[in-house]
Design a protein around this motif. Structure first.
Motif, PDB file in Angstrom:
ATOM      1  N   ARG B 127       0.811  -1.028   0.142  1.00 37.04           N
ATOM      2  CA  ARG B 127       0.018  -0.106   0.059  1.00 37.04           C
ATOM      3  C   ARG B 127       1.113   1.157  -0.027  1.00 37.04           C
ATOM      4  O   ARG B 127       1.569   1.534   1.057  1.00 37.04           O
ATOM      5  CB  ARG B 127      -0.967  -0.056   1.177  1.00 37.04           C
ATOM      6  N   GLY B 128       1.259   1.953  -1.112  1.00 40.17           N
ATOM      7  CA  GLY B 128       1.942   2.758  -1.194  1.00 40.17           C
ATOM      8  C   GLY B 128       3.553   2.488  -0.937  1.00 40.17           C
ATOM      9  O   GLY B 128       3.781   1.264  -1.860  1.00 40.17           O
ATOM     10  N   PHE B 129       4.162   2.975  -0.165  1.00 39.46           N
ATOM     11  CA  PHE B 129       5.480   2.455  -0.260  1.00 39.46           C
ATOM     12  C   PHE B 129       5.526   1.266   0.899  1.00 39.46           C
ATOM     13  O   PHE B 129       6.829   0.750   1.324  1.00 39.46           O
ATOM     14  CB  PHE B 129       6.460   3.471   0.349  1.00 39.46           C
ATOM     15  N   LEU B 130       4.745   1.123   1.661  1.00 35.37           N
ATOM     16  CA  LEU B 130       4.499   0.198   2.868  1.00 35.37           C
ATOM     17  C   LEU B 130       4.078  -1.296   2.597  1.00 35.37           C
ATOM     18  O   LEU B 130       3.261  -1.489   1.572  1.00 35.37           O
ATOM     19  CB  LEU B 130       3.662   0.645   4.119  1.00 35.37           C
ATOM     20  N   VAL B 131       4.360  -2.235   3.225  1.00 34.50           N
ATOM     21  CA  VAL B 131       4.101  -3.539   3.137  1.00 34.50           C
ATOM     22  C   VAL B 131       2.475  -3.558   3.470  1.00 34.50           C
ATOM     23  O   VAL B 131       2.264  -3.291   4.652  1.00 34.50           O
ATOM     24  CB  VAL B 131       4.988  -4.526   3.664  1.00 34.50           C
ATOM     25  N   ASP B 132       1.601  -4.221   2.798  1.00 30.64           N
ATOM     26  CA  ASP B 132       0.236  -4.305   3.252  1.00 30.64           C
ATOM     27  C   ASP B 132       0.313  -5.698   4.215  1.00 30.64           C
ATOM     28  O   ASP B 132       0.009  -6.521   3.625  1.00 30.64           O
ATOM     29  CB  ASP B 132      -0.666  -4.345   2.023  1.00 30.64           C
ATOM     30  N   ARG B 133       0.355  -5.416   5.286  1.00 29.81           N
ATOM     31  CA  ARG B 133       0.569  -6.576   6.059  1.00 29.81           C
ATOM     32  C   ARG B 133      -0.540  -7.584   6.359  1.00 29.81           C
ATOM     33  O   ARG B 133      -0.626  -8.839   6.314  1.00 29.81           O
ATOM     34  CB  ARG B 133       0.937  -6.008   7.649  1.00 29.81           C
ATOM     35  N   LYS B 134      -1.881  -6.851   6.050  1.00 32.54           N
ATOM     36  CA  LYS B 134      -3.095  -7.454   6.290  1.00 32.54           C
ATOM     37  C   LYS B 134      -3.436  -8.497   5.059  1.00 32.54           C
ATOM     38  O   LYS B 134      -3.468  -9.603   5.205  1.00 32.54           O
ATOM     39  CB  LYS B 134      -4.225  -6.726   6.291  1.00 32.54           C
ATOM     40  N   ALA B 135      -3.078  -7.973   3.924  1.00 26.21           N
ATOM     41  CA  ALA B 135      -3.121  -8.383   2.726  1.00 26.21           C
ATOM     42  C   ALA B 135      -1.934  -9.766   2.692  1.00 26.21           C
ATOM     43  O   ALA B 135      -2.183 -10.738   2.116  1.00 26.21           O
ATOM     44  CB  ALA B 135      -2.965  -7.644   1.316  1.00 26.21           C
ATOM     45  N   LEU B 136      -0.928  -9.380   2.951  1.00 28.30           N
ATOM     46  CA  LEU B 136      -0.069 -10.347   3.119  1.00 28.30           C
ATOM     47  C   LEU B 136      -0.351 -11.702   4.011  1.00 28.30           C
ATOM     48  O   LEU B 136      -0.020 -12.938   3.526  1.00 28.30           O
ATOM     49  CB  LEU B 136       1.420  -9.802   3.811  1.00 28.30           C
ATOM     50  N   ARG B 137      -0.809 -11.174   5.130  1.00 27.97           N
ATOM     51  CA  ARG B 137      -1.250 -12.479   5.802  1.00 27.97           C
ATOM     52  C   ARG B 137      -2.509 -13.160   5.445  1.00 27.97           C
ATOM     53  O   ARG B 137      -2.398 -14.520   5.177  1.00 27.97           O
ATOM     54  CB  ARG B 137      -1.775 -11.895   7.359  1.00 27.97           C
ATOM     55  N   THR B 138      -3.428 -12.614   4.932  1.00 28.13           N
ATOM     56  CA  THR B 138      -4.634 -13.183   4.093  1.00 28.13           C
ATOM     57  C   THR B 138      -4.152 -14.122   2.952  1.00 28.13           C
ATOM     58  O   THR B 138      -4.504 -15.130   2.792  1.00 28.13           O
ATOM     59  CB  THR B 138      -5.708 -12.226   3.879  1.00 28.13           C
ATOM     60  N   ASN B 139      -3.333 -13.740   2.151  1.00 27.12           N
ATOM     61  CA  ASN B 139      -3.107 -14.297   0.735  1.00 27.12           C
ATOM     62  C   ASN B 139      -2.088 -15.357   1.170  1.00 27.12           C
ATOM     63  O   ASN B 139      -2.475 -16.506   0.638  1.00 27.12           O
ATOM     64  CB  ASN B 139      -2.167 -13.361  -0.008  1.00 27.12           C
ATOM     65  N   ALA B 140      -1.221 -15.343   2.184  1.00 26.69           N
ATOM     66  CA  ALA B 140      -0.449 -16.413   2.590  1.00 26.69           C
ATOM     67  C   ALA B 140      -1.267 -17.440   3.263  1.00 26.69           C
ATOM     68  O   ALA B 140      -1.100 -18.800   3.286  1.00 26.69           O
ATOM     69  CB  ALA B 140       0.605 -15.973   3.677  1.00 26.69           C
ATOM     70  N   ALA B 141      -2.143 -17.086   4.030  1.00 24.13           N
ATOM     71  CA  ALA B 141      -3.147 -17.877   4.935  1.00 24.13           C
ATOM     72  C   ALA B 141      -3.870 -18.883   3.812  1.00 24.13           C
ATOM     73  O   ALA B 141      -4.087 -20.116   3.948  1.00 24.13           O
ATOM     74  CB  ALA B 141      -4.068 -17.393   5.692  1.00 24.13           C
ATOM     75  N   ALA B 142      -4.287 -18.140   2.779  1.00 27.44           N
ATOM     76  CA  ALA B 142      -5.310 -18.743   1.722  1.00 27.44           C
ATOM     77  C   ALA B 142      -4.053 -20.040   0.744  1.00 27.44           C
ATOM     78  O   ALA B 142      -4.771 -20.849   0.643  1.00 27.44           O
ATOM     79  CB  ALA B 142      -5.722 -17.641   0.725  1.00 27.44           C
ATOM     80  N   CYS B 143      -3.039 -19.518   0.655  1.00 22.56           N
ATOM     81  CA  CYS B 143      -2.141 -20.483   0.020  1.00 22.56           C
ATOM     82  C   CYS B 143      -1.997 -21.727   0.887  1.00 22.56           C
ATOM     83  O   CYS B 143      -2.111 -22.803   0.288  1.00 22.56           O
ATOM     84  CB  CYS B 143      -0.687 -19.927  -0.490  1.00 22.56           C
ATOM     85  N   LEU B 144      -1.645 -21.569   2.242  1.00 19.46           N
ATOM     86  CA  LEU B 144      -1.408 -22.616   3.007  1.00 19.46           C
ATOM     87  C   LEU B 144      -2.829 -23.454   3.098  1.00 19.46           C
ATOM     88  O   LEU B 144      -2.663 -24.588   3.300  1.00 19.46           O
ATOM     89  CB  LEU B 144      -1.015 -22.041   4.491  1.00 19.46           C
ATOM     90  N   ALA B 145      -3.963 -22.756   3.130  1.00 15.45           N
ATOM     91  CA  ALA B 145      -5.332 -23.712   3.353  1.00 15.45           C
ATOM     92  C   ALA B 145      -5.359 -24.363   2.065  1.00 15.45           C
ATOM     93  O   ALA B 145      -5.983 -25.437   2.072  1.00 15.45           O
ATOM     94  CB  ALA B 145      -6.253 -22.577   3.420  1.00 15.45           C
ATOM     95  N   ARG B 146      -5.284 -23.908   0.942  1.00 18.95           N
ATOM     96  CA  ARG B 146      -5.288 -24.606  -0.351  1.00 18.95           C
ATOM     97  C   ARG B 146      -4.421 -25.984  -0.224  1.00 18.95           C
ATOM     98  O   ARG B 146      -4.957 -26.833  -0.966  1.00 18.95           O
ATOM     99  CB  ARG B 146      -4.629 -23.759  -1.654  1.00 18.95           C
ATOM    100  N   LEU B 147      -3.220 -25.806   0.590  1.00 22.52           N
ATOM    101  CA  LEU B 147      -2.567 -27.061   0.654  1.00 22.52           C
ATOM    102  C   LEU B 147      -2.983 -27.920   1.925  1.00 22.52           C
ATOM    103  O   LEU B 147      -2.517 -29.043   2.072  1.00 22.52           O
ATOM    104  CB  LEU B 147      -1.108 -26.722   1.049  1.00 22.52           C
ATOM    105  N   GLY B 148      -4.036 -27.390   2.427  1.00 19.65           N
ATOM    106  CA  GLY B 148      -4.748 -28.143   3.712  1.00 19.65           C
ATOM    107  C   GLY B 148      -3.469 -28.146   4.804  1.00 19.65           C
ATOM    108  O   GLY B 148      -3.640 -29.238   5.555  1.00 19.65           O
ATOM    109  N   VAL B 149      -2.630 -27.469   4.996  1.00 20.84           N
ATOM    110  CA  VAL B 149      -1.816 -27.638   6.056  1.00 20.84           C
ATOM    111  C   VAL B 149      -2.072 -26.453   7.279  1.00 20.84           C
ATOM    112  O   VAL B 149      -2.269 -25.102   6.728  1.00 20.84           O
ATOM    113  CB  VAL B 149      -0.345 -27.303   5.763  1.00 20.84           C
ATOM    114  N   ALA B 150      -2.002 -27.010   8.472  1.00 26.38           N
ATOM    115  CA  ALA B 150      -1.893 -25.769   9.384  1.00 26.38           C
ATOM    116  C   ALA B 150      -0.744 -25.305   9.826  1.00 26.38           C
ATOM    117  O   ALA B 150      -0.141 -25.727  10.951  1.00 26.38           O
ATOM    118  CB  ALA B 150      -2.898 -26.456  10.433  1.00 26.38           C
ATOM    119  N   ILE B 151      -0.491 -24.302   9.331  1.00 25.44           N
ATOM    120  CA  ILE B 151       0.861 -23.477   9.874  1.00 25.44           C
ATOM    121  C   ILE B 151       0.281 -21.883   9.887  1.00 25.44           C
ATOM    122  O   ILE B 151      -0.059 -21.521   8.809  1.00 25.44           O
ATOM    123  CB  ILE B 151       1.846 -23.568   8.693  1.00 25.44           C
TER     124      ILE B 151
END
Lengths: 349, 521
Positions: B127-151
């Protein structure tokens, strides 16, 4: 050997496709010739631009100027091969020189004893560095940064930040004397210098370079130094006494800094607590120009000697051509970047 | 060899696979390194939704081929055709941007960053110059969920297990929308259960149309997931076949260029009666406790157990590489006071670490220097100067004895294959005249032929009266080579079994803490 060939070679090489059929050993030799070649190019250029450059007496001047960089560079090379770094040598050099001078002047020691004390001071600083790195396990950068400040502080403290002078003629012998100096008394009664002689510091430098080179290439200790730099855990599991090996390199570096301090102060016949500022960077630069890898495991004394001469000749030649000290710094900085970049290209696959 | 003949300009013309089905096509790839021809005219194709295994001994060219596909190396000759377009990758980023992801055997994660930060490293949502931490988390969580792993995506990678790291790498590949996924030895450090989960993920990826290149030494587990298999040998393409149409034996025969009648050599050695090494009451708080065993002269003693059960830690403590709190080590009746590897080596012990590159070899140094590193006194004079002629003689002797394949003894060891590297370490300890050798996972990541050679060396050592300890996660290896087995469970020896009178199930039972069976007679 052609003069123009070696420096032009490496950048022309595409980064991705390596040249075929070159063994590491051949590449090593090529690298040596690249550094040596650029050294020769420098000499050629300066000889053409300045009449006084390519003379025996200037040669001796350069050799004399190079001694301090080379002596410190030899120590730096050993330390860097183990994967360490020694930032303290500039300060240790000042402290050692000052201790030697005070020993002679205040304590009335004979000059050799005073200088031995100075060199021992350097060795002790090196030992402290080594112990802080191996026993306290501080990163070498931090350990020697601390020593850099401490040694300089002590040197300033014990002299009251004033130069120690009035040391007597014999104190200047080591730095100003020369072997095979030939002087004839001319008809006018003034002495004519037929041959300026080989200055003692130059002889010292050559002898130490040979000895350390022998140590690195042919001795068990040298093999252990390379092994520690190449893979410290493998070395330890093979029974190498890693602590002792690492400590040794710092002691060597400190001792050589002590010796350099004595030589420098002897040349001036005055001990300056502010001498040798930033010399550690020259030492590291000469090692790096000579192909020593800061990651450890790689480096040679011959390379470092060439590196020291590249820096020394650049300084001397630029001086003779009236280039300002500021511009000199810029040029030497660029040379360091260029040579290390060439080295990187060489190692890239 | 269906692909070898294609020399036309268009990738789909002479190629037997129907056009459009090809996701990736490598046409007659060659790669040369200084002094080595790593690949010579190798062709390879990958279809959507298939798992294509690449097999070959170490040094056959698998890794080089994959590094070319993923843009690490440029080929010396040949073409890479990806989705019908000829490509030249100048860096791994190029390949990645087009959807070719590689998961290296040695995982490439940044330990101090979180799982989410690793997945989106250098591609952080902003978001602008800053890392969008919220999107970072939700996107990563989605990737992990697709693999069915609980990390937990916020956890730092540092604390994750190898299997979890691997899942993070796969999640990273998914987040790239990778269409080609290269997996290099993905199961080499996974447990049985973790392997199951990985295979399920691979099945899902297949169903989603991802093409997977699968490199592994474990041929036994391939049947579950692999569709086709390509065999490389000495940088040449040997064969590409449907996995269903071939057998493991056939694949192995193609890999080594001969058929292997047996996996293990016949044991010629018999343990002599007397005790060579005796360990009693060895303990290190929180790691292992009350470890005691005897090793007889000429015996091969196995250390089995799950990962983290203390096998390696015990061996390292005996060798003085790690500290210990209590316990005695006695060699030939003499009690040893070992405080460092140097003491252990002087006493006649040797430890071959499980991680060759990180702990076993000075990889920048040549063969001869590595060979003599543990016994420099024997090749130097009393002034500490090395006798190079003697050193060369020693290196040549062990290169011959152990049949090490190297152009010269001055070759840096990093340029040799894993099997040859392992033999150099063995040579190092043989030259030291060690009386007890601890082999920690000596055949991990080593090809079949070299494995056999190393087993034979172990047997020959035992026959000479040397005591051998074999630490291994591979039960067939333990059963095939040892006289007795110490089974570790949570830092203790759960049982010491006679190899001839035990089997895989019994060892596993001890290893998982169930103790002796209800009397097996």
């Amino acid at each position: 050997m052609t003069m123009t060939d070696p420096p032009a070679r490496p950048p022309a090489e595409p980064a991705i496709a390596p040249r075929r059929g070159l063994t590491d050993r051949q590449k090593d030799i090529l690298q040596k010739f690249a550094a040596l070649g650029s050294l020769l190019v420098l000499i050629l250029v300066f000889s053409l631009t300045s009449g006084a450059f390519f003379t025996v007496s200037n040669g001796m001047t350069i050799a004399l100027q190079v001694t301090s960089i080379a002596l410190l560079g030899i120590g730096a090379t050993c330390v860097i091969i183990t994967g360490g770094i020694d930032l303290s040598v500039g300060s240790v050099l000042a402290l050692s020189g000052v201790v030697a001078a005070l020993g002679v002047k205040e304590l009335g020691m004979p000059v050799p004893v005073g200088m031995a004390l100075g060199i021992l001071t350097g060795a002790a600083c090196g030992l402290l560095n080594g112990l802080v790195v191996t026993v306290m396990r501080l990163p070498p950068f931090i350990a020697t940064l601390g020593m850099m400040l401490i040694a300089r502080g002590v040197a300033l403290q014990i002299t009251g930040a004033r130069a120690v002078s009035g040391l007597g003629e014999s104190f200047g012998e080591l730095g100003n004397g020369a072997l095979f100096r030939m002087v004839t008394i001319g008809d006018d009664g003034f002495p004519n210098v037929a041959f300026p002689g080989i200055p003692y510091p130059v002889i010292l430098m050559a002898a130490i370079a040979l000895a350390v080179s022998l140590m690195l290439n042919r001795s068990v200790l040298g093999r252990h130094i390379y092994a520690v730099g190449s893979n410290v855990e493998a070395a330890r599991l093979s029974g190498v006494n890693v602590r002792r090996v690492v400590c040794f390199t710092y002691v060597l570096s400190g001792t050589l800094a002590g010796l350099t301090g004595c030589v420098l102060m002897s040349r001036l016949v005055t001990a300056q607590p502010n001498e040798g500022v930033m010399y550690e960077l020259d030492a590291i630069a000469s090692a790096v120009i000579g192909g020593t890898s800061l990651i450890g495991g790689v480096g040679t004394i011959s390379g470092t000697a060439i590196g020291a001469f590249v820096i020394g000749i650049l300084r001397n030649g630029l001086n003779m051509n009236g280039v300002s000290a500021f511009t000199q710094q810029i040029i030497i900085g660029l040379v360091i970047l260029l040579t290390v970049w060439i080295d990187q290209l060489r190692n890239r696959r | 060899m269906p692909d070898g003949a294609s020399a036309g300009l268009r990738p789909d013309l002479p190629h037997p696979v129907r056009a459009g089905e090809d996701l990736l096509f490598l046409d007659a790839i060659s790669k040369e390194f200084p002094g080595v021809r790593a690949l010579q005219g190798v062709s390879f194709d990958l279809r959507r939704g298939e798992v294509h295994a690449v097999c070959g001994e170490n040094g056959a060219g698998k890794s080089t081929l994959m590094k070319i596909v993923s843009g690490v190396f440029a080929p010396t000759a040949g073409r890479i055709v990806y989705k019908g377009v000829e490509r030249r990758f100048s860096s791994p980023l190029d390949a990645e941007a087009l959807g070719i992801a590689i998961i290296h055997q040695e995982l490439n994660l940044v330990p101090h960053l979180s799982v989410a930060e690793n997945i989106y490293l250098a591609r952080e949502p902003r978001r602008g110059f800053l890392v969008d931490r919220k999107a970072l988390r939700t996107n990563a969580a989605a990737c992990l969920a697709r693999l069915g792993v609980a990390i937990d995506p916020d956890r730092p990678v540092r604390g994750l297990s190898v299997a979890q790291c691997q899942m993070v790498e796969i999640a990273k590949a998914l987040s790239l929308n990778a269409e080609v996924l290269i997996m290099d030895e993905p199961t080499s450090s996974l447990t049985e259960q973790e392997t199951r989960r990985l295979f399920k993920v691979i099945h899902d990826l297949k169903a989603a149309g991802v093409g997977i290149v699968y490199i592994s030494h474990r041929l036994d587990e391939m049947a579950e997931i692999v569709d086709r298999v390509t065999v490389l040998r000495d940088g040449h393409h040997v064969a590409t076949t449907d996995f269903a149409a071939t057998t493991v034996d056939e694949i192995v025969a193609r890999m080594v260029g001969r058929s292997l009648e047996e996996k293990f050599p016949e044991r010629t050695s018999r343990p002599a009666g007397d005790c060579l090494l005796k360990v009693e009451g060895l303990a290190r708080s929180g790691v292992f406790a009350d470890v005691g065993f005897e090793l007889r002269r000429g015996e091969i003693l196995g250390f089995a157990g799950l990962m983290g059960s203390g096998r390696t830690e015990v061996a390292r403590a005996i060798f003085g590489a790690d500290p210990r709190d209590a316990g005695t080590v006695t060699l030939e009746g003499r009690r040893l006071d070992i405080r460092s590897p140097r003491d252990a080596i002087a006493a006649g012990l040797a430890y071959l670490s499980e991680d060759r590159k990180a702990q076993g070899l000075a990889i920048k140094m040549p063969v001869d220097a590595n060979m003599t590193l543990a016994n420099m006194e024997a090749v130097s004079n009393r002034f500490g100067l090395i006798d190079f002629a003697r050193e060369a003689e020693v290196a040549r002797r062990y290169v011959d004895l152990l049949n090490i394949r190297t152009p010269t003894i001055h070759q840096p060891v990093r340029l040799l294959s894993g099997g040859n590297q392992q033999k150099i370490i063995i040579g190092k300890w043989l030259f030291r005249k060690s009386r007890v050798l601890f082999f920690d996972e000596p055949t991990r990541g080593i090809d079949v032929g070299a494995k056999f050679a190393i087993y034979r060396i172990m047997d020959e050592l035992a026959a000479e009266g040397i005591g051998v300890v074999l630490i291994s996660s591979e039960l067939p290896e333990i059963l095939g080579m040892t006289d007795r087995v110490c089974v570790f469970h949570q830092g203790r020896i759960a049982g010491i079994l006679e190899t001839a009178r035990t089997d895989q199930e019994e060892i596993m039972r001890y290893a998982s803490g169930y103790g002796p069976a209800h009397s097996r007679h």
